[in-house]
Motif scaffolding. Structure first.
Motif, PDB file in Angstrom:
ATOM      1  N   LEU A 124      -9.611   1.071   5.263  1.00 53.45           N
ATOM      2  CA  LEU A 124      -8.156   1.001   5.110  1.00 53.45           C
ATOM      3  C   LEU A 124      -7.702   1.959   4.013  1.00 53.45           C
ATOM      4  O   LEU A 124      -6.693   2.646   4.162  1.00 53.45           O
ATOM      5  N   ARG A 125      -8.456   2.014   2.949  1.00 54.70           N
ATOM      6  CA  ARG A 125      -8.094   2.885   1.828  1.00 54.70           C
ATOM      7  C   ARG A 125      -8.238   4.359   2.188  1.00 54.70           C
ATOM      8  O   ARG A 125      -7.341   5.166   1.958  1.00 54.70           O
ATOM      9  N   ASP A 126      -9.400   4.726   2.761  1.00 54.12           N
ATOM     10  CA  ASP A 126      -9.744   6.128   2.970  1.00 54.12           C
ATOM     11  C   ASP A 126      -9.534   6.620   4.398  1.00 54.12           C
ATOM     12  O   ASP A 126      -9.568   7.814   4.644  1.00 54.12           O
ATOM     13  N   VAL A 139       0.796  -1.226   0.000  1.00 48.67           N
ATOM     14  CA  VAL A 139       0.000   0.000   0.000  1.00 48.67           C
ATOM     15  C   VAL A 139       0.831   1.279   0.000  1.00 48.67           C
ATOM     16  O   VAL A 139       0.295   2.349  -0.226  1.00 48.67           O
ATOM     17  N   LEU A 146     -12.603  -2.726   3.738  1.00 49.99           N
ATOM     18  CA  LEU A 146     -11.481  -2.253   2.914  1.00 49.99           C
ATOM     19  C   LEU A 146     -11.511  -0.743   2.649  1.00 49.99           C
ATOM     20  O   LEU A 146     -10.456  -0.107   2.674  1.00 49.99           O
ATOM     21  N   PRO A 147     -12.680  -0.123   2.439  1.00 51.24           N
ATOM     22  CA  PRO A 147     -12.674   1.336   2.263  1.00 51.24           C
ATOM     23  C   PRO A 147     -12.108   2.089   3.474  1.00 51.24           C
ATOM     24  O   PRO A 147     -11.532   3.163   3.319  1.00 51.24           O
ATOM     25  N   SER A 192       0.283   2.966  -3.129  1.00 55.65           N
ATOM     26  CA  SER A 192      -1.123   3.143  -3.511  1.00 55.65           C
ATOM     27  C   SER A 192      -1.800   4.306  -2.786  1.00 55.65           C
ATOM     28  O   SER A 192      -2.927   4.637  -3.083  1.00 55.65           O
ATOM     29  N   GLU A 193      -1.132   4.895  -1.825  1.00 57.83           N
ATOM     30  CA  GLU A 193      -1.652   6.011  -1.037  1.00 57.83           C
ATOM     31  C   GLU A 193      -2.864   5.642  -0.181  1.00 57.83           C
ATOM     32  O   GLU A 193      -3.695   6.494   0.134  1.00 57.83           O
ATOM     33  N   TRP A 194      -2.986   4.374   0.188  1.00 55.42           N
ATOM     34  CA  TRP A 194      -4.027   3.980   1.132  1.00 55.42           C
ATOM     35  C   TRP A 194      -3.693   4.597   2.488  1.00 55.42           C
ATOM     36  O   TRP A 194      -2.526   4.796   2.821  1.00 55.42           O
ATOM     37  N   ALA A 195      -4.702   4.849   3.296  1.00 57.94           N
ATOM     38  CA  ALA A 195      -4.501   5.429   4.623  1.00 57.94           C
ATOM     39  C   ALA A 195      -3.807   4.447   5.568  1.00 57.94           C
ATOM     40  O   ALA A 195      -2.947   4.841   6.354  1.00 57.94           O
ATOM     41  N   HIS A 196      -4.177   3.161   5.476  1.00 55.50           N
ATOM     42  CA  HIS A 196      -3.641   2.139   6.397  1.00 55.50           C
ATOM     43  C   HIS A 196      -3.383   0.855   5.627  1.00 55.50           C
ATOM     44  O   HIS A 196      -4.172   0.477   4.760  1.00 55.50           O
ATOM     45  N   SER A 216      -3.294  -2.245   6.924  1.00 53.48           N
ATOM     46  CA  SER A 216      -4.050  -3.367   7.475  1.00 53.48           C
ATOM     47  C   SER A 216      -4.768  -2.866   8.724  1.00 53.48           C
ATOM     48  O   SER A 216      -4.543  -1.734   9.162  1.00 53.48           O
TER      49      SER A 216
END
Length: 157
Positions: free
Chosen positions: A135-137, A19, A132-133, A22-26, A28
């Motif tokens: 973790l992404r946002d 990640v 999952l959102p 990918s610029e995900w916030a977290h 896991s």
């Protein structure tokens, strides 16, 4: 506390490289708890149980004045274990017996919304694909309540 931080960092490591670009916030849920989680402590007044279900911890938090529902990880018998407890201030008032507590104090509104949508008692610790959102946002505004002491990476908490 150091053991719990090290264990969660190790569990997060395989996902971190995936990640970072990918610029995900977290990376896991372990990473989310390291980033947003707060430290909690138990004392002689804490009602400790060998095991606490997510639903009972949620009910206890709703029952107590100024109680907050917390999900995260505890350090028990040399390993990190997903858990939930009820906190007040920076104290565990009802929860599992553990050596260290690192968790995210969650708002009742956010919890109910996720529980209803996913059909699980656990909010963050369910490992449900619909999470999952988060973790992404990152967690939405208003999802995290005050409580605990700053965690190892405390981003925006």
């Amino acid at each position: 506390m150091e053991e719990l931080t090290a264990a969660l960092t190790e569990l997060e490591a395989p996902f971190r490289t995936l990640v970072d670009d990918s610029e995900w916030a977290h990376a896991s849920m372990e990473g989310l708890v390291l980033d947003v989680g707060r430290w909690w402590s138990a004392d002689d007044e804490t009602r400790l149980q060998p095991q606490v279900t997510f639903s009972v911890a949620f009910s206890e938090a709703a029952r107590l004045r100024h109680g907050v529902y917390v999900e995260g990880y505890v350090w028990v018998d040399g390993r990190a274990v997903a858990a939930a407890w009820c906190g007040q201030g920076d104290k565990v008032v009802y929860g599992p017996r553990a050596e260290a507590y690192l968790g995210v104090p969650l708002s009742p509104h956010f919890c109910r919304r996720v529980q209803q949508r996913n059909g699980t008692a656990a909010v963050l610790m369910s490992k449900h694909p619909k999470l999952l959102p988060l973790l992404r946002d990152g967690l939405p505004r208003g999802a995290v309540l005050p409580g605990g002491r700053p965690g190892p990476r405390s981003v925006g908490a």
